[in-house]
Design an enzyme around this catalytic site. Structure first.
Site, PDB file in Angstrom:
ATOM      1  N   GLY A 203       0.817  -1.204   0.000  1.00 37.83           N
ATOM      2  CA  GLY A 203       0.000   0.000   0.000  1.00 37.83           C
ATOM      3  C   GLY A 203       0.852   1.256   0.000  1.00 37.83           C
ATOM      4  O   GLY A 203       1.994   1.235   0.454  1.00 37.83           O
TER       5      GLY A 203
ATOM      6  N   ASP B 198       7.381  -5.733   4.729  1.00 38.73           N
ATOM      7  CA  ASP B 198       8.089  -7.014   4.813  1.00 38.73           C
ATOM      8  C   ASP B 198       7.802  -7.914   3.620  1.00 38.73           C
ATOM      9  O   ASP B 198       8.678  -8.657   3.164  1.00 38.73           O
ATOM     10  CB  ASP B 198       7.760  -7.722   6.131  1.00 38.73           C
ATOM     11  CG  ASP B 198       6.289  -8.045   6.282  1.00 38.73           C
ATOM     12  OD1 ASP B 198       5.461  -7.248   5.800  1.00 38.73           O
ATOM     13  OD2 ASP B 198       5.953  -9.075   6.890  1.00 38.73           O
TER      14      ASP B 198
ATOM     15  N   ILE C 271       2.711   2.791   7.046  1.00 44.30           N
ATOM     16  CA  ILE C 271       2.154   3.746   8.011  1.00 44.30           C
ATOM     17  C   ILE C 271       1.784   3.038   9.306  1.00 44.30           C
ATOM     18  O   ILE C 271       1.500   3.687  10.313  1.00 44.30           O
ATOM     19  CB  ILE C 271       0.922   4.492   7.449  1.00 44.30           C
ATOM     20  CG1 ILE C 271      -0.232   3.527   7.145  1.00 44.30           C
ATOM     21  CG2 ILE C 271       1.287   5.302   6.224  1.00 44.30           C
ATOM     22  CD1 ILE C 271      -1.530   4.238   6.760  1.00 44.30           C
ATOM     23  N   ASP C 272       1.811   1.695   9.289  1.00 45.18           N
ATOM     24  CA  ASP C 272       1.479   0.936  10.502  1.00 45.18           C
ATOM     25  C   ASP C 272       2.581   1.024  11.562  1.00 45.18           C
ATOM     26  O   ASP C 272       2.328   0.732  12.734  1.00 45.18           O
ATOM     27  CB  ASP C 272       1.248  -0.539  10.159  1.00 45.18           C
ATOM     28  CG  ASP C 272       0.042  -0.757   9.267  1.00 45.18           C
ATOM     29  OD1 ASP C 272      -0.712   0.216   9.044  1.00 45.18           O
ATOM     30  OD2 ASP C 272      -0.143  -1.883   8.789  1.00 45.18           O
TER      31      ASP C 272
ATOM     32  N   GLY D 254      -3.920  -0.609  10.547  1.00 46.44           N
ATOM     33  CA  GLY D 254      -2.897  -1.226  11.398  1.00 46.44           C
ATOM     34  C   GLY D 254      -3.127  -2.721  11.417  1.00 46.44           C
ATOM     35  O   GLY D 254      -3.881  -3.216  12.240  1.00 46.44           O
ATOM     36  N   ARG D 255      -2.474  -3.446  10.506  1.00 47.28           N
ATOM     37  CA  ARG D 255      -2.781  -4.859  10.280  1.00 47.28           C
ATOM     38  C   ARG D 255      -2.559  -5.730  11.503  1.00 47.28           C
ATOM     39  O   ARG D 255      -3.369  -6.591  11.816  1.00 47.28           O
ATOM     40  CB  ARG D 255      -1.937  -5.383   9.114  1.00 47.28           C
ATOM     41  CG  ARG D 255      -2.277  -6.787   8.681  1.00 47.28           C
ATOM     42  CD  ARG D 255      -1.570  -7.129   7.406  1.00 47.28           C
ATOM     43  NE  ARG D 255      -0.143  -7.328   7.596  1.00 47.28           N
ATOM     44  CZ  ARG D 255       0.763  -7.222   6.632  1.00 47.28           C
ATOM     45  NH1 ARG D 255       0.383  -6.883   5.422  1.00 47.28           N
ATOM     46  NH2 ARG D 255       2.042  -7.440   6.872  1.00 47.28           N
TER      47      ARG D 255
END
Length: 426
Positions: free
Chosen positions: A15, A114, A141-142, A187-188
């Site tokens: 993203g 990652d 951004i997380d 925020g995964r």
């Protein structure tokens, strides 16, 4: 000995994040000064995975001084991005290698999280080290990559700043036209962004996956944590507020909770196997359940998502400088013979860190940096929230007051909600 200029290939994966253009510009301008040729692969690995050289050429651009000289101010990415994943098969990886060889790419710079870094390294493992070098600049951004010395990932500061402004406006809106906003933040796996926006804006409640004690989160517990907070504010005459929810709560939910959120079906996943958290509609599901419970009290609840509008914001000064340094650091790493490394900033210095040193041995993936719920920073954020604490439940007068606001007896209120202090970390 070849006199051809070395070719630097750049792509973005995953993203968008504020600052992508800064890395592209920083790396390109330095490489051009060295006499290198610089090309950008459009939409990440998407066309490289086809193995069709002509298709790849049609979706590759020459990055020149005129193209990149002022783009570090701009959000988004001029070479676009995608989640195409060459690690899905050895055939796709070989397709990428074939295209990189055909275009004589000597240095391969990927900008992403990652998954992107893992994909680049897997491709490089099938090539001679003297044939190609691979460097990645970590992006999300997380803020959940394990960078040294608590260094943030680029784009996080910009996303948090814009998110704060949005939530600040919702805070005013909630009071002006009394209602609760349930804000679902990106925020995964980690709650850094949700917590950062909530603390900066003064939101009345924030829930992140790291604060739950059990390995699995139940939907009912999340509902009741929000419900108790709403009733506590109502007891003080405040029928409005803002609650920020990290979408990563979904990643940690039990199978029962997931089936509820996804309509009794298996959760859909992206090309890298991650649950599509946006499809869970966490804030909407919670809003619907809370309205069933609190509608008779005149409480209005509106769900709101904050995510996509943060990803392509123009970078704040911190990220504009940070990304320029990362771009420089990538080229410097190539010059010094590094490969299969991430570029990080530590104690004011930009340097390469071997990708393998960041892997979790159990999963083979990059370790996830979670919010440290024992830190002073987290404790500061918590102390200003309106959630019911153990101390609150020991205060009989307060319990009676909050119970009355919910049209319950103190005993019924305590029986329903007091166990929540054992569900999350105090």
């Amino acid at each position: 000995m070849s006199t051809e200029a070395p070719v630097l290939g750049i792509l973005c994966g995953g993203g968008p994040a504020p600052g992508l253009n800064g890395v592209i510009a920083g790396a390109t301008l330095y490489a051009l000064r060295l006499g290198w040729k610089v090309i950008g692969f459009m939409e990440g690995f998407k066309y490289l995975c086809t193995g069709d050289i002509e298709t790849v050429k049609a979706h590759t651009i020459d990055l020149t001084y005129d193209i990149v000289s002022r783009i570090h101010f701009q959000g988004g990415t001029i070479i676009q991005t995608s989640r195409a994943n060459p690690r899905k098969s050895t055939e796709l990886q070989e397709n990428v290698r074939k295209c990189l060889r055909a275009l004589k790419v000597r240095y391969f710079l990927t900008i992403g999280g990652d998954d992107t870094a893992s994909s680049a390294v897997s491709v490089a493992q099938g090539m001679d080290g003297n044939e190609i070098s691979v460097i990645s600049c970590p992006k999300t951004i997380d803020n959940d990559l394990p960078l040294p010395a608590d260094q943030s990932t680029f784009g996080f500061h910009t996303a948090r700043s814009l998110g704060m402004e949005i939530i600040r406006n919702l805070m005013v809106d909630s009071k002006s036209a009394p209602r609760w906003f349930l804000v679902e933040a990106m925020g995964r796996s980690a709650g850094h962004l949700a917590l950062g926006m909530a603390e900066a804006s003064g939101a009345h409640l924030c829930l992140i996956p790291e604060e739950f004690k059990q390995d699995e989160i139940e939907f009912e517990d999340v509902v009741e944590l929000v419900e108790a907070t709403i009733l506590k504010r109502l007891a003080y005459g405040k029928n409005y507020g803002v609650c920020v929810l990290a979408e990563g709560l979904v990643s940690k939910m039990s199978k029962k909770a997931l089936y509820r959120l996804f309509g009794n079906r298996e959760p859909p996943t992206d090309p890298h196997g991650h649950i599509l958290l946006d499809d869970a509609e966490l804030a909407r599901s919670l809003s619907e359940e809370l309205l069933k419970r609190l509608g008779n009290l005149g409480i209005r609840i509106t769900p709101k998502k904050i995510g996509y509008e943060l990803r392509c914001a123009d970078p704040v000064a911190f990220d504009a400088v940070y990304t320029r340094e990362l771009g420089y650091g990538a080229i410097d790493a190539f010059l010094n013979g590094h490969s299969a490394a991430l570029i990080v900033r530590e104690n004011g210095q930009v340097k390469p860190v071997q990708f393998k040193d960041l892997l979790d041995p159990a999963t083979g993936r990059v370790r996830t940096r979670l919010v440290d719920v024992t830190s002073q920073s987290f404790k500061v954020a918590r102390v200003y929230m309106w959630r019911m604490s153990k101390k609150d439940y020991e205060n009989k007068d307060l319990v009676a007051r909050v119970a009355a606001a919910g049209k319950m007896t103190p005993e019924a209120f305590t029986e329903k909600f007091a166990h929540l202090t054992d569900v999350v970390i105090e």
